[in-house]
Design a protein around this motif. Structure first.
Motif, PDB file in Angstrom:
ATOM      1  N   VAL A 297      -8.849  18.768   3.906  1.00 37.44           N
ATOM      2  CA  VAL A 297      -7.824  19.754   3.547  1.00 37.44           C
ATOM      3  C   VAL A 297      -6.861  19.238   2.480  1.00 37.44           C
ATOM      4  CG1 VAL A 297      -7.940  21.029   5.710  1.00 37.44           C
ATOM      5  CG2 VAL A 297      -6.420  19.052   5.533  1.00 37.44           C
ATOM      6  N   ILE A 298      -6.904  17.931   2.166  1.00 35.59           N
ATOM      7  CA  ILE A 298      -6.142  17.402   1.042  1.00 35.59           C
ATOM      8  C   ILE A 298      -7.048  16.464   0.246  1.00 35.59           C
ATOM      9  CG2 ILE A 298      -3.943  17.536   2.265  1.00 35.59           C
ATOM     10  CD1 ILE A 298      -3.999  14.470   2.500  1.00 35.59           C
ATOM     11  N   GLN A 299      -6.692  16.267  -1.016  1.00 31.61           N
ATOM     12  CA  GLN A 299      -7.462  15.399  -1.883  1.00 31.61           C
ATOM     13  C   GLN A 299      -7.068  13.934  -1.674  1.00 31.61           C
ATOM     14  OE1 GLN A 299     -10.007  16.594  -4.233  1.00 31.61           O
ATOM     15  NE2 GLN A 299      -9.687  18.114  -2.618  1.00 31.61           N
ATOM     16  N   PRO A 300      -7.985  13.006  -1.880  1.00 31.07           N
ATOM     17  CA  PRO A 300      -7.645  11.583  -1.774  1.00 31.07           C
ATOM     18  C   PRO A 300      -6.580  11.210  -2.804  1.00 31.07           C
ATOM     19  CG  PRO A 300     -10.025  11.910  -1.816  1.00 31.07           C
ATOM     20  CD  PRO A 300      -9.413  13.216  -2.197  1.00 31.07           C
ATOM     21  N   GLY A 301      -5.856  10.150  -2.494  1.00 27.79           N
ATOM     22  CA  GLY A 301      -4.890   9.639  -3.466  1.00 27.79           C
ATOM     23  C   GLY A 301      -3.439   9.803  -3.091  1.00 27.79           C
ATOM     24  N   MET A 302      -3.145  10.684  -2.146  1.00 26.92           N
ATOM     25  CA  MET A 302      -1.751  10.861  -1.735  1.00 26.92           C
ATOM     26  C   MET A 302      -1.289   9.650  -0.944  1.00 26.92           C
ATOM     27  SD  MET A 302      -1.328  14.865  -0.587  1.00 26.92           S
ATOM     28  CE  MET A 302       0.458  14.773  -0.638  1.00 26.92           C
ATOM     29  N   THR A 303      -0.037   9.260  -1.150  1.00 27.11           N
ATOM     30  CA  THR A 303       0.537   8.125  -0.432  1.00 27.11           C
ATOM     31  C   THR A 303       1.695   8.592   0.432  1.00 27.11           C
ATOM     32  OG1 THR A 303       2.211   7.581  -2.110  1.00 27.11           O
ATOM     33  CG2 THR A 303      -0.016   6.677  -2.422  1.00 27.11           C
ATOM     34  N   PRO A 304       2.102   7.807   1.430  1.00 28.39           N
ATOM     35  CA  PRO A 304       3.260   8.182   2.261  1.00 28.39           C
ATOM     36  C   PRO A 304       4.513   8.445   1.422  1.00 28.39           C
ATOM     37  CG  PRO A 304       2.057   6.413   3.314  1.00 28.39           C
ATOM     38  CD  PRO A 304       1.445   6.583   1.949  1.00 28.39           C
ATOM     39  N   GLN A 305       4.683   7.681   0.339  1.00 25.86           N
ATOM     40  CA  GLN A 305       5.864   7.840  -0.515  1.00 25.86           C
ATOM     41  C   GLN A 305       5.860   9.167  -1.268  1.00 25.86           C
ATOM     42  OE1 GLN A 305       4.055   5.044  -0.233  1.00 25.86           O
ATOM     43  NE2 GLN A 305       5.598   3.729   0.738  1.00 25.86           N
ATOM     44  N   ASP A 306       4.687   9.801  -1.371  1.00 25.95           N
ATOM     45  CA  ASP A 306       4.609  11.121  -1.998  1.00 25.95           C
ATOM     46  C   ASP A 306       5.180  12.216  -1.097  1.00 25.95           C
ATOM     47  OD1 ASP A 306       3.330  10.172  -4.297  1.00 25.95           O
ATOM     48  OD2 ASP A 306       1.351  10.352  -3.383  1.00 25.95           O
ATOM     49  N   ILE A 307       5.350  11.895   0.178  1.00 29.35           N
ATOM     50  CA  ILE A 307       5.777  12.894   1.161  1.00 29.35           C
ATOM     51  C   ILE A 307       7.120  12.556   1.791  1.00 29.35           C
ATOM     52  CG2 ILE A 307       5.134  14.051   3.335  1.00 29.35           C
ATOM     53  CD1 ILE A 307       3.331  14.749   1.011  1.00 29.35           C
ATOM     54  N   VAL A 308       7.419  11.282   1.949  1.00 20.51           N
ATOM     55  CA  VAL A 308       8.582  10.852   2.741  1.00 20.51           C
ATOM     56  C   VAL A 308       9.555  10.006   1.928  1.00 20.51           C
ATOM     57  CG1 VAL A 308       9.314   9.640   4.852  1.00 20.51           C
ATOM     58  CG2 VAL A 308       7.084  10.813   4.784  1.00 20.51           C
ATOM     59  N   ASP A 309      10.852  10.227   2.153  1.00 21.86           N
ATOM     60  CA  ASP A 309      11.896   9.374   1.591  1.00 21.86           C
ATOM     61  C   ASP A 309      12.271   8.338   2.663  1.00 21.86           C
ATOM     62  OD1 ASP A 309      14.023   8.196   0.314  1.00 21.86           O
ATOM     63  OD2 ASP A 309      15.421   9.841   0.720  1.00 21.86           O
ATOM     64  N   PHE A 310      11.592   7.215   2.649  1.00 24.17           N
ATOM     65  CA  PHE A 310      11.799   6.201   3.675  1.00 24.17           C
ATOM     66  C   PHE A 310      13.171   5.534   3.561  1.00 24.17           C
ATOM     67  CE2 PHE A 310       7.139   6.455   3.380  1.00 24.17           C
ATOM     68  CZ  PHE A 310       6.844   6.712   4.706  1.00 24.17           C
ATOM     69  N   ALA A 311      13.756   5.538   2.383  1.00 26.33           N
ATOM     70  CA  ALA A 311      15.072   4.920   2.199  1.00 26.33           C
ATOM     71  C   ALA A 311      16.138   5.637   3.023  1.00 26.33           C
ATOM     72  CB  ALA A 311      15.455   4.938   0.722  1.00 26.33           C
ATOM     73  N   ALA A 312      15.972   6.945   3.214  1.00 30.31           N
ATOM     74  CA  ALA A 312      16.959   7.716   3.975  1.00 30.31           C
ATOM     75  C   ALA A 312      16.991   7.317   5.437  1.00 30.31           C
ATOM     76  CB  ALA A 312      16.664   9.210   3.862  1.00 30.31           C
ATOM     77  N   MET A 313      15.918   6.713   5.912  1.00 27.96           N
ATOM     78  CA  MET A 313      15.830   6.351   7.334  1.00 27.96           C
ATOM     79  C   MET A 313      16.185   4.901   7.621  1.00 27.96           C
ATOM     80  SD  MET A 313      12.520   8.580   8.511  1.00 27.96           S
ATOM     81  CE  MET A 313      11.804   8.693   6.889  1.00 27.96           C
ATOM     82  N   LYS A 314      16.490   4.140   6.586  1.00 22.28           N
ATOM     83  CA  LYS A 314      16.849   2.745   6.797  1.00 22.28           C
ATOM     84  C   LYS A 314      18.181   2.642   7.531  1.00 22.28           C
ATOM     85  CE  LYS A 314      14.323   0.669   2.953  1.00 22.28           C
ATOM     86  NZ  LYS A 314      14.416  -0.101   1.687  1.00 22.28           N
ATOM     87  N   GLY A 315      18.189   1.803   8.567  1.00 17.70           N
ATOM     88  CA  GLY A 315      19.395   1.636   9.354  1.00 17.70           C
ATOM     89  C   GLY A 315      19.540   2.637  10.474  1.00 17.70           C
ATOM     90  N   SER A 316      18.558   3.569  10.596  1.00 15.64           N
ATOM     91  CA  SER A 316      18.618   4.595  11.646  1.00 15.64           C
ATOM     92  C   SER A 316      18.277   3.982  12.995  1.00 15.64           C
ATOM     93  CB  SER A 316      17.658   5.734  11.337  1.00 15.64           C
ATOM     94  OG  SER A 316      18.026   6.360  10.148  1.00 15.64           O
TER      95      SER A 316
END
Length: 344
Positions: free
Chosen positions: A325-344
């Motif tokens: 249902v999705i093409q290869p090549g997508m990374t977690p960083q293409d979907i999520v802003d992990f910096a916003a969760m630092k320190g949570s």
């Protein structure tokens, strides 16, 4: 006499200074108020129990404490919420993260991709299949050749091929019937459909229709049984806002997370509060929905509420790629802003 005069002078000076300080304090307060960040947030879908945490965050003062003035508007599901983000009319929105990922990663997709998830509302996808007890559908494999009702072009239908392959369902002869969400229960109860696909938390509404019409409860087949790495609803923002105002994004996330935690800890209060804000929403039904979604919120443990991890997001993308249902090549960083969760 001279001493009394000096005492009076000191007193008057002190009073003047206090008054000036009070004026400065009021000015600062007013200045702080005008300096607040103003944002618009769109719920996942209407004013349902699953979205009560936003109004809880508002009423409990969590947004105010974060220095943010938030306008909460009613959402219209994933596709429309992404359009609201793309238009700039809203800065934050909740939606089905799997559905948004599929839209962004599908072959030749022209869907809006400039979003980033900042808060996981559900640690497990809530998508499921439901059928009436005694209908001959007691396992996923019994869906072969059946009619399944679902909202048109929904994540439920888009994700089904991957679920079917893992669950051993032969998709030959399966016919999908496009139905408005409010008509799913009646479609199953009337026999128009043999099964339906909707979110787990919609079970009380579906059973209300089937019990009234046929005195039948439903059997449920959660997609998460075979696709455990997929997230459910999440709150997203634009890539632009995440890059330009990371502090605002983090403050908003922290306030909304407080609202989410309070909501699952006090479902009755949250349901009542939601009804007070939106009288058309039944408080009892809202509370029931909150209780049903809580296991999905806490599925990874109390300390992981709201978190999206890079490892799990990578596995989720692999699941979606394997499902075709999705093409290869997508990374977690293409979907999520992990910096916003630092320190949570």
């Amino acid at each position: 006499m001279i001493r009394s005069y000096r005492t009076a002078t000191v007193f008057c000076t002190a009073v003047t200074l206090l008054a000036a300080a009070a004026c400065d304090s009021n000015s600062a307060s007013k200045s702080g108020s005008s300096a607040k960040d103003h944002v618009t947030y769109v719920t996942a879908f209407g004013a349902a129990g699953r979205d009560a945490f936003a109004w809880v965050a508002e009423q409990k003062g969590y947004f105010r404490q974060a220095g943010i003035d938030v306008q909460i508007e009613l959402g219209k599901a994933t596709g429309e919420n992404l359009k609201a983000l793309a238009s700039g009319k809203t800065q934050f929105a909740s939606l089905d993260l799997t559905g948004a990922t599929i839209s962004a990663g599908a072959k030749n997709s022209t869907a809006y991709r400039d979003f980033r998830a900042v808060l996981a509302i559900h640690q497990r996808t809530l998508v499921s299949i439901m059928a009436m007890q005694g209908s001959g559908i007691s396992t996923p494999k019994d869906l072969q050749g059946k009619r399944i009702a679902a909202a048109a072009n929904s994540v439920n239908q888009l994700l089904f091929p991957g679920y079917a392959r893992l669950a051993g369902v032969d998709t030959a002869g399966i016919h999908w019937i496009a139905v408005q969400p409010v008509q799913l229960g009646p479609a199953l109860a009337s026999g128009k459909a043999d099964a339906l696909s909707t979110f787990l938390i919609g079970r009380p509404t579906i059973e209300k229709a089937t019990v009234q019409a046929r005195s039948k409860h439903v059997v449920v087949f959660p997609y998460s049984t075979y696709l455990p790495d997929l997230y459910g609803n999440a709150t997203v923002t634009t890539t632009s806002l995440a890059a330009k105002k990371p502090d605002l994004v983090k403050r908003f996330r922290t306030a909304l997370l407080k609202g989410l935690k309070y909501t699952i800890q006090h479902p009755d209060e949250a349901g009542t509060l939601l009804h007070a804000k939106h009288p058309e929403t039944d408080a009892t039904a809202a509370t029931a929905e909150i209780k049903l979604m809580t296991p999905s919120v806490t599925a990874e443990g109390e300390s992981s509420i709201g978190l999206i991890t890079e490892a799990r997001m990578r596995r989720a993308l692999t699941s979606l790629q394997n499902a075709g249902v999705i093409q290869p090549g997508m990374t977690p960083q293409d979907i999520v802003d992990f910096a916003a969760m630092k320190g949570s």
